[in-house]
Design a protein around this motif. Structure first.
Motif, PDB file in Angstrom:
ATOM      1  N   ILE A 154       0.843  -1.203   0.000  1.00 46.49           N
ATOM      2  CA  ILE A 154       0.000   0.000   0.000  1.00 46.49           C
ATOM      3  C   ILE A 154       0.876   1.250   0.000  1.00 46.49           C
ATOM      4  N   VAL A 155       0.561   2.209  -0.870  1.00 49.97           N
ATOM      5  CA  VAL A 155       1.165   3.539  -0.767  1.00 49.97           C
ATOM      6  C   VAL A 155       0.033   4.497  -0.398  1.00 49.97           C
ATOM      7  N   HIS A 156       0.139   5.066   0.796  1.00 46.57           N
ATOM      8  CA  HIS A 156      -0.914   5.962   1.281  1.00 46.57           C
ATOM      9  C   HIS A 156      -0.328   7.371   1.397  1.00 46.57           C
ATOM     10  N   ARG A 157      -0.466   8.143   0.324  1.00 51.11           N
ATOM     11  CA  ARG A 157       0.159   9.464   0.258  1.00 51.11           C
ATOM     12  C   ARG A 157      -0.851  10.580   0.446  1.00 51.11           C
ATOM     13  N   TYR A 158      -2.016  10.401  -0.142  1.00 57.55           N
ATOM     14  CA  TYR A 158      -3.057  11.435  -0.088  1.00 57.55           C
ATOM     15  C   TYR A 158      -4.095  11.029   0.953  1.00 57.55           C
ATOM     16  N   PRO A 159      -4.821  12.012   1.502  1.00 59.73           N
ATOM     17  CA  PRO A 159      -5.692  11.679   2.643  1.00 59.73           C
ATOM     18  C   PRO A 159      -6.770  10.633   2.349  1.00 59.73           C
ATOM     19  N   ASP A 160      -7.393  10.690   1.183  1.00 61.96           N
ATOM     20  CA  ASP A 160      -8.598   9.876   0.998  1.00 61.96           C
ATOM     21  C   ASP A 160      -8.457   8.732   0.004  1.00 61.96           C
ATOM     22  N   ARG A 161      -7.244   8.449  -0.431  1.00 62.03           N
ATOM     23  CA  ARG A 161      -7.102   7.371  -1.399  1.00 62.03           C
ATOM     24  C   ARG A 161      -5.741   6.696  -1.283  1.00 62.03           C
ATOM     25  N   VAL A 162      -5.704   5.424  -1.717  1.00 59.03           N
ATOM     26  CA  VAL A 162      -4.447   4.682  -1.655  1.00 59.03           C
ATOM     27  C   VAL A 162      -4.145   4.015  -2.989  1.00 59.03           C
ATOM     28  N   LEU A 163      -2.871   3.736  -3.142  1.00 57.57           N
ATOM     29  CA  LEU A 163      -2.382   2.962  -4.262  1.00 57.57           C
ATOM     30  C   LEU A 163      -2.178   1.542  -3.744  1.00 57.57           C
ATOM     31  N   PHE A 164      -2.770   0.560  -4.433  1.00 57.39           N
ATOM     32  CA  PHE A 164      -2.667  -0.844  -4.030  1.00 57.39           C
ATOM     33  C   PHE A 164      -1.778  -1.546  -5.048  1.00 57.39           C
ATOM     34  N   VAL A 213      -9.645   3.456  -4.024  1.00 57.19           N
ATOM     35  CA  VAL A 213      -8.493   2.544  -4.082  1.00 57.19           C
ATOM     36  C   VAL A 213      -8.066   2.374  -5.531  1.00 57.19           C
ATOM     37  N   LEU A 214      -6.803   2.712  -5.789  1.00 58.53           N
ATOM     38  CA  LEU A 214      -6.236   2.580  -7.128  1.00 58.53           C
ATOM     39  C   LEU A 214      -5.374   1.322  -7.165  1.00 58.53           C
ATOM     40  N   ILE A 215      -5.845   0.326  -7.902  1.00 50.33           N
ATOM     41  CA  ILE A 215      -5.119  -0.945  -7.982  1.00 50.33           C
ATOM     42  C   ILE A 215      -4.147  -0.873  -9.152  1.00 50.33           C
ATOM     43  N   LEU A 244     -13.415   2.317  -7.108  1.00 47.65           N
ATOM     44  CA  LEU A 244     -12.261   1.463  -7.371  1.00 47.65           C
ATOM     45  C   LEU A 244     -11.669   1.890  -8.705  1.00 47.65           C
ATOM     46  N   ARG A 245     -10.363   1.825  -8.786  1.00 44.21           N
ATOM     47  CA  ARG A 245      -9.697   2.150 -10.048  1.00 44.21           C
ATOM     48  C   ARG A 245      -8.650   1.098 -10.343  1.00 44.21           C
ATOM     49  N   ILE A 246      -8.426   0.860 -11.627  1.00 50.28           N
ATOM     50  CA  ILE A 246      -7.350  -0.039 -12.040  1.00 50.28           C
ATOM     51  C   ILE A 246      -6.417   0.751 -12.952  1.00 50.28           C
ATOM     52  N   PRO A 333      -8.056  11.566 -22.078  1.00 51.51           N
ATOM     53  CA  PRO A 333      -6.723  11.853 -21.547  1.00 51.51           C
ATOM     54  C   PRO A 333      -6.808  12.438 -20.132  1.00 51.51           C
ATOM     55  N   TYR A 334      -6.111  11.808 -19.194  1.00 50.90           N
ATOM     56  CA  TYR A 334      -6.221  12.158 -17.775  1.00 50.90           C
ATOM     57  C   TYR A 334      -4.956  12.868 -17.287  1.00 50.90           C
ATOM     58  N   TYR A 335      -3.817  12.192 -17.347  1.00 53.96           N
ATOM     59  CA  TYR A 335      -2.567  12.827 -16.906  1.00 53.96           C
ATOM     60  C   TYR A 335      -1.489  12.748 -17.979  1.00 53.96           C
ATOM     61  N   LEU A 336      -0.738  13.842 -18.099  1.00 52.39           N
ATOM     62  CA  LEU A 336       0.542  13.810 -18.806  1.00 52.39           C
ATOM     63  C   LEU A 336       1.595  14.008 -17.723  1.00 52.39           C
ATOM     64  N   VAL A 376       3.952  17.144 -12.465  1.00 51.24           N
ATOM     65  CA  VAL A 376       5.259  16.659 -12.026  1.00 51.24           C
ATOM     66  C   VAL A 376       4.990  15.930 -10.722  1.00 51.24           C
ATOM     67  N   ASP A 377       5.357  14.665 -10.662  1.00 54.66           N
ATOM     68  CA  ASP A 377       5.219  13.962  -9.384  1.00 54.66           C
ATOM     69  C   ASP A 377       6.459  14.351  -8.578  1.00 54.66           C
ATOM     70  N   ALA A 378       6.256  15.201  -7.573  1.00 57.44           N
ATOM     71  CA  ALA A 378       7.385  15.847  -6.915  1.00 57.44           C
ATOM     72  C   ALA A 378       8.290  14.835  -6.217  1.00 57.44           C
ATOM     73  N   GLY A 383       4.040  14.353  -4.218  1.00 56.23           N
ATOM     74  CA  GLY A 383       2.804  14.039  -4.924  1.00 56.23           C
ATOM     75  C   GLY A 383       2.683  14.767  -6.246  1.00 56.23           C
ATOM     76  N   LYS A 384       1.620  14.442  -6.963  1.00 57.61           N
ATOM     77  CA  LYS A 384       1.390  15.000  -8.300  1.00 57.61           C
ATOM     78  C   LYS A 384       1.093  16.493  -8.196  1.00 57.61           C
ATOM     79  N   THR A 385       1.883  17.282  -8.874  1.00 59.22           N
ATOM     80  CA  THR A 385       1.762  18.729  -8.789  1.00 59.22           C
ATOM     81  C   THR A 385       1.486  19.290 -10.177  1.00 59.22           C
TER      82      THR A 385
HETATM   83  C1  LIG Z   1      -1.246   8.938  -8.578  1.00 55.50           C
HETATM   84  C2  LIG Z   1      -1.478   8.437  -7.231  1.00 55.50           C
HETATM   85  C3  LIG Z   1      -2.771   8.364  -6.711  1.00 55.50           C
HETATM   86  C4  LIG Z   1      -3.995   8.813  -7.472  1.00 55.50           C
HETATM   87  O1  LIG Z   1      -3.928  10.180  -7.720  1.00 55.50           O
HETATM   88  P1  LIG Z   1      -5.130  10.939  -8.459  1.00 55.50           P
HETATM   89  O2  LIG Z   1      -4.618  12.328  -8.675  1.00 55.50           O
HETATM   90  O3  LIG Z   1      -6.305  10.876  -7.567  1.00 55.50           O
HETATM   91  O4  LIG Z   1      -5.374  10.207  -9.748  1.00 55.50           O
HETATM   92  C5  LIG Z   1      -2.907   7.900  -5.416  1.00 55.50           C
HETATM   93  N1  LIG Z   1      -1.845   7.520  -4.682  1.00 55.50           N
HETATM   94  C6  LIG Z   1      -0.595   7.611  -5.158  1.00 55.50           C
HETATM   95  C7  LIG Z   1       0.538   7.212  -4.286  1.00 55.50           C
HETATM   96  C8  LIG Z   1      -0.362   8.051  -6.454  1.00 55.50           C
HETATM   97  O5  LIG Z   1       0.885   8.114  -6.929  1.00 55.50           O
END
Ligand SMILES: *Cc1c(COP(=O)(O)O)cnc(C)c1O
Length: 421
Positions: A154-164, A213-215, A244-246, A333-336, A376-378, A383-385
């Motif tokens: 698990i990567v829990h960087r942002y308050p309300d969502r995680v990367l699985f 949750v982003l899988i 849920l996201r994949i 298109p979502y992110y560059l 830019v993912d700092a 995080g994504k900036t």
């Molecule tokens: C990219 C990412 C997310 C999802 O970010 P969104 O801007 O909501 O798409 C969540 N957790 C981590 C660690 C990420 O790198």
């Protein structure tokens, strides 16, 4: 009867050359007849490639994702029979190599230019010796994902969502992979066991602030249907998990994986979003279009993620072509991304200004739907900036000054004062 173009399930019987007599249709026939498997038709490009490089295989093999996986190109020998490798590519592949193994699906290999090592998609999957070079500012884990990992996977960087991080396996290894530190490593596969999963799921269950949750991984869609279903159903049972996201590159590199069966499984777990990694318009083939259409038809909102890569997609016409093609196959298109400074990425990375220039070349000139957010993912875990070209030109007591897409200056009345009579 619909003829599937790209997918065949492994349990589908062999297509025969004999005409299969269908029972006479009757309006009283209310019991649906079991459909005979449709013969597989391949794209002419795929068929020619199959005949040349896998003469013992049949068309239904090509259409089977498990065949694609087990016949993926992982060795210098096989690769050199498919493309004429440059001296540098051969050297990169024959040395002890970097951390990331070679893996290319037959589908993706069929798109590679035989004689052009500069071809964008070829550069994205075939290593060169520059990959072994450590440049300024580079690190194995520049985003410090390991520091934001409360439990394994698990990567829990942002308050309300995680990367699985569900798996360390991908069907194709992109040379600029942001997780090259952990993917493709057979010695790390135990880190993705179901015991580790259950602990990760448990973390999400007891952390009620997690609503998304982003899988990802690795590529979660390389897993068997049963494992995907295990994960989705466990997460879906958690009340506070809203969406849920994949994250996957499968529709682009292994479109055969998007079977009707998989799509029927996925759509049981709505709201489910899929973010697809696309790099270049050459990836958008008819097979890929069909895979995306299937997902979209199942009500799955599709987004794309693209990494800005020097000499591969770092110009406005290429990006515009990619984003227009994606919209045509219903991918928004979502992110560059500015390319993360992983070790050995120097030859792929360009400046942040280049990314801004591309956004400036798109905004206003084409549909807003075709314009992703440039981020830019700092490094260090910031995080994504998001970054934007200089549309903002400043303010005074009454106005905000903006430059439009043509470079003209405008002002907006930024106070709400009644006019004096
Ligand atoms: C990219 C990412 C997310 C999802 O970010 P969104 O801007 O909501 O798409 C969540 N957790 C981590 C660690 C990420 O790198």
């Amino acid at each position: 009867m619909k003829r599937p173009v790209v997918s065949s399930e492994e349990e589908v019987p062999l297509p025969t050359n004999e005409a299969v007599p269908l029972p006479e249709a009757s309006i009283f026939d209310i019991i649906p007849q079991k459909q005979q498997p449709a013969p597989v038709t391949l794209e002419p490009r795929a068929l020619a490639f199959l005949r040349e490089h896998f003469p013992a295989a049949e068309e239904k093999d090509w259409a089977n994702w498990k065949w694609q996986l087990s016949n993926s190109i992982t060795s210098l020998d096989k690769l050199s029979s498919i493309v004429n490798l440059s001296k540098d590519e051969t050297r990169a592949l024959s040395g002890k190599g970097g951390v990331l193994p070679l893996r290319i699906t037959p589908h993706y290999a069929s798109l590679l230019a035989k004689n052009d090592p500069r071809q964008p998609i070829r550069r994205s999957v075939i290593p060169v010796t520059a990959e072994h070079q450590h440049c300024f500012g580079e690190a194995a884990d520049p985003l410090h994902e390991e520091n934001d990992s409360p439990v394994s996977g698990i990567v829990h960087r942002y308050p309300d969502r995680v990367l699985f991080l569900a798996t360390g396996f991908c069907s194709a290894y992109c040379r600029y992979c942001t997780r090259s530190r952990m993917v493709g490593d057979a010695n790390r596969m135990h880190q993705f066991s179901t015991k580790i999963w259950d602990e990760a799921i448990d973390y999400i269950r007891r952390t009620s602030t997690i609503r998304d949750v982003l899988i990802s991984g690795g590529d979660p869609l390389t897993m068997p249907d049963a494992k995907i279903e295990y994960l989705l159903s466990a997460l879906r049972k958690i009340e506070h998990v809203e969406i849920l996201r994949i994250g996957t590159k499968i529709p682009a590199v292994l479109p055969q994986r998007i079977t009707p069966k998989l799509v029927n499984l996925l759509k049981k777990y709505h709201p489910l979003f899929v973010s697809i990694h696309f790099t270049h318009p050459d990836e958008v083939t008819p097979e890929v279009a069909q895979a995306c259409m299937r997902l979209a038809d199942a009500g799955i909102p599709l987004g794309s993620q693209t990494v800005l890569l020097k000499g591969i997609n770092d110009d406005v016409p290429t990006m515009a072509r990619l984003f227009h093609q994606l919209l045509k196959i219903r991918v928004r298109p979502y992110y560059l991304y500015q390319c993360d400074p992983i070790v050995g990425s120097g030859h792929f990375r360009t400046t942040v200004e280049k990314g801004l220039e591309i956004i400036q070349g798109l905004r206003g000139h084409t549909s807003g739907y075709a314009i992703p957010q440039f981020v830019v993912d700092a490094p260090g875990g910031g995080g994504k900036t998001p970054l934007l070209p200089d549309y903002w030109q400043g303010r005074d007591a009454e106005y905000v000054y903006v430059k439009n897409y043509e470079g003209n200056l405008y002002r907006y009345p930024n106070i709400q004062r009644p006019l004096e009579k």
